[in-house]
Scaffold this motif. Sequence first.
Motif, PDB file in Angstrom:
ATOM      1  N   VAL A  33       1.068  -1.132  -0.117  1.00  0.00           N
ATOM      2  CA  VAL A  33      -0.007   0.072   0.006  1.00  0.00           C
ATOM      3  C   VAL A  33       1.197   1.237   0.067  1.00  0.00           C
ATOM      4  O   VAL A  33       1.737   1.567   0.577  1.00  0.00           O
ATOM      5  CB  VAL A  33      -1.432   0.096   0.606  1.00  0.00           C
ATOM      6  CG1 VAL A  33      -1.796  -1.128   1.451  1.00  0.00           C
ATOM      7  CG2 VAL A  33      -0.425   0.304   2.300  1.00  0.00           C
ATOM      8  N   ASP A  35       0.823   5.577   0.435  1.00  0.00           N
ATOM      9  CA  ASP A  35       0.273   6.204   1.532  1.00  0.00           C
ATOM     10  C   ASP A  35       0.791   8.025   1.236  1.00  0.00           C
ATOM     11  O   ASP A  35       1.762   8.241   1.291  1.00  0.00           O
ATOM     12  CB  ASP A  35      -0.405   5.715   3.127  1.00  0.00           C
ATOM     13  CG  ASP A  35      -0.786   7.109   3.759  1.00  0.00           C
ATOM     14  OD1 ASP A  35      -1.871   8.156   3.274  1.00  0.00           O
ATOM     15  OD2 ASP A  35      -0.577   7.155   5.305  1.00  0.00           O
ATOM     16  N   ARG A 312      -2.641   2.934   7.093  1.00  0.00           N
ATOM     17  CA  ARG A 312      -1.969   1.733   6.229  1.00  0.00           C
ATOM     18  C   ARG A 312      -2.421   0.301   6.408  1.00  0.00           C
ATOM     19  O   ARG A 312      -3.428  -0.513   5.440  1.00  0.00           O
ATOM     20  CB  ARG A 312      -0.573   2.272   5.881  1.00  0.00           C
ATOM     21  CG  ARG A 312      -0.065   3.460   5.466  1.00  0.00           C
ATOM     22  CD  ARG A 312       1.030   3.756   5.643  1.00  0.00           C
ATOM     23  NE  ARG A 312       1.801   3.483   6.811  1.00  0.00           N
ATOM     24  CZ  ARG A 312       1.665   4.744   7.472  1.00  0.00           C
ATOM     25  NH1 ARG A 312       1.408   6.418   7.226  1.00  0.00           N
ATOM     26  NH2 ARG A 312       1.727   5.251   8.850  1.00  0.00           N
TER      27      ARG A 312
END
Length: 517
Positions: A33, A35, A312
């Motif tokens: 992920v 961010d 996250r």
Amino acid sequence: MDGQEDPARDDWGFFGRAIFEDPSARALSRVGVVDIGSNSVRLVVFDGAARSPAYFFNEKIMCALGAGLSDTGHLNPEGRVRALSAIRRFQALADGMGLAPLTAVATAAVREASDGRDFCDEVERETGLRIYVIDGREEARLSAQGVLLGWPTARGLVCDIGGSSMELAQVGDGDVGQRITSQLGPLKLKDVKGGKKGLKAYIDAELDALHDAIPFDGSRLFLVGGSWRAIARLDMLRRGYPLTVLHEYRMTPKSVMQTVKWIAENDLDELRGRTGTSSARMSLVPEASLVLKQLVRRFKPRDIAVSSYGIREGMLYEQMPSRLRRRDPLIEACRFAEAKDARLPGCGKALFNFILPLYKSAKPERLRLIKAACLLHDVTWRAHPDYRAEVCFDNATRANLGGLRHRERVFLGLALLHRYKNNRSDTRFEPLFALLSDKEIADAEVLGKAMRFGAMLSIGDPDEMAEMRYFPKKQKLDLILRRRAQALFGEVAQARLESLAQALGAEADVRVKRVKD
């Protein structure tokens, strides 16, 4: 539960069977992920036990995309260049790791900037990565889910501070409730006019609006975000706190007020050097401190907990099936560690069953720690024998384990230390023992010595070789050996049984089971 019995519970009672090898859990292995915040841009790749986040990769670049946004309406040009460069690197790393497509979200700075859409388009052209720009309420929801990932039973108010915004969300009963966003990010506050008086008036007005909009029962305030963590690190420094693990660090309202005052009275550069905080992060601490001070005054929480899990981890939680969300993150992480590192995976459960008679009246929260200790009792066997006790303690107190308070970390570490060592004095860990009561220290010693003795009776399953019976009122500890186990009960085993009995304040009695096994 959702109305149906979970067959996975049959194996280990209400802890259930380990789930990390389940296809639904393995699907969450190597999840990446990105961010894109107002202050930093970060890539996290999760791996491992699924329910308890293991960080396969974690890199952050301080870009300050939101710097000057209030005045210009645009992303910080220098920050935009740095962010694009970071995302190029992140995508190249993901390709090299063979990851599934990255999930990328952008928050306040990108959603508010007039060139935010243009920035997202540029990123997609350059890297192929599509950025999802989320609104403040969605940001609050994901941050609150991150808190639930670490604390499934969390109840209270989650406060996530970014560079350009601050979000609040209710959590309780495993769900996220009402949520709201505000303009209280420290980068945004640097652009507020009117000096200190104008800044305080602006913060008070925003907090009044938040207080009126979201109910709070005065229970726990969960702090999420880098600026809050920087303040918590400073609170640790001021207090001389012995365990420098930020996740689950607790502060009182009084401590917050004292620390905010202390920060204002000290040189930030000196504090930065003493805590290892980056200059970019420390530059936001004065504004964030003012917000925290007024936040605590306005909402009056009973206590304050720091969470290292946020948006996250909330994105990982978003992808979890509900049955995985219900699992205990501590037990799942410990079972994963046992499966990966123990000499004989599965022995932890057998050891737990063997020492369970010592804990007939133990509450679930204590049984949970006992189970975790048994699962971890053999995972550091590769360490040099002279240092196994220290490695065990470090593993428990420093590891990335969710759902574990600081005093529980120290309890677990001390029990594992006594798994390999009778004496706890003259170790570098002694300052940490102050986080425990005398009774907790004694209980940890008993647990460690019980595991130390149990491990002597069988390579795999001590419960097959002997049975313990404990009578606390009579101060009596009985060991019933099966006939085939007599050879295992040598001098060392006998000495360890006596040591356990002494820790219990009991007298040990040994007899051999005469009936046919």
